[in-house]
Design a protein around this motif. Sequence first.
Motif, PDB file in Angstrom:
ATOM      1  N   ALA A  35       0.828  -1.207   0.000  1.00  0.00           N
ATOM      2  CA  ALA A  35       0.000   0.000   0.000  1.00  0.00           C
ATOM      3  C   ALA A  35       0.858   1.252   0.000  1.00  0.00           C
ATOM      4  N   TRP A  38       2.292   1.837  -3.437  1.00  0.00           N
ATOM      5  CA  TRP A  38       1.294   2.378  -4.374  1.00  0.00           C
ATOM      6  C   TRP A  38       1.072   3.859  -4.101  1.00  0.00           C
ATOM      7  N   ARG A 107      -7.625   3.202  -9.949  1.00  0.00           N
ATOM      8  CA  ARG A 107      -7.466   2.626  -8.619  1.00  0.00           C
ATOM      9  C   ARG A 107      -7.535   3.739  -7.579  1.00  0.00           C
ATOM     10  N   ARG A 108      -7.982   3.377  -6.385  1.00  0.00           N
ATOM     11  CA  ARG A 108      -8.111   4.365  -5.308  1.00  0.00           C
ATOM     12  C   ARG A 108      -7.908   3.681  -3.964  1.00  0.00           C
ATOM     13  N   MET A 109      -7.463   4.448  -2.993  1.00  0.00           N
ATOM     14  CA  MET A 109      -7.252   3.934  -1.640  1.00  0.00           C
ATOM     15  C   MET A 109      -7.659   4.996  -0.636  1.00  0.00           C
ATOM     16  N   GLY A 131      -8.684  -0.316   0.041  1.00  0.00           N
ATOM     17  CA  GLY A 131      -8.907   0.046  -1.345  1.00  0.00           C
ATOM     18  C   GLY A 131     -10.366  -0.074  -1.725  1.00  0.00           C
TER      19      GLY A 131
END
Length: 301
Positions: A35, A38, A107-109, A131
């Motif tokens: 994580a 990223w 993508r997203r977190m 996520g």
Amino acid sequence: MFHEGELSVQEQAGVRFEAARLSGMLAPGGLSRGAGGWLAERTVAALTGRGRDGRLWVSALTGPPGFLAGLGQTLRVAAAFAPGDPLHDLPAGRRVGLIAIDFTTRRRMRVNGTLIGTEGGLTVDVTEAFGNCPQYIHPRRLMSTAVAGGVPGTFTAEEALTAAGEATIRGADTFFLGTTHPDRGADASHRGGPRGFLRVVEGELWWPDYPGNNMFNSLGNLAADPSAALLVPDFTTGRTLQLSGTAAVEWTEPGTGAPDEVTGRRVRFRPAAVVTGEHAALVAAADAHHPRRHALMTGHA
């Protein structure tokens, strides 16, 4: 574990069983190496918190790759909010929620916690990180030159929503939603849809709640605390519209409203404060549109 607001919305939506299978995602925990790696590649994030005015706001944070650095219980943000931004000079001790997003890969977190330091940027003590799926994220390529010189421009507090602000809302296909819970703290989430899915009528905003992961983190927060904030970016000009106010979930019969109201849920937002701004790092390249747009918006990508 889900809090009482999330459980209430899940129950009314009839998805308690489906949501229970995902409850482990919300277990307290920090950032893994994966994580953190990223996050280190990201250039755009949005953060929710209560400003010094006591209102809930969500603001953009941008920087070159590496401006987000996280591992374990600590997330460091090598950026700060410019003067005039409602979250400028945000004091330590405030609960905050951050969402980092990659529009290119969809993508997203989300990272939630407590702001514990403001020296040389922001330092967050992480309580949860998880996520979300790529659904409803419009693929677009932000201009690298804007990231390199992405210092926010001027911010202006407006007395009310202006005609220009309403035009920004009606042309949006993306916005960020800030919510909060009395015990769990602040959260920032992404909302996307076809251009015009965010409506404005007589000074109030509303949008349909599309099918998602059934956890209802944002709607659950609203069930516990109506405080809400919106950040609406214009990716053509880099202008931003920030709104702070209250919101509530409205339940209808599925299929009886607008064509895109398929779940029987909509959110109505009443703005109480408005700030307009400029953010060069949010300008997208002219080739940002993608032929898979229809598939993305219908969830079949």
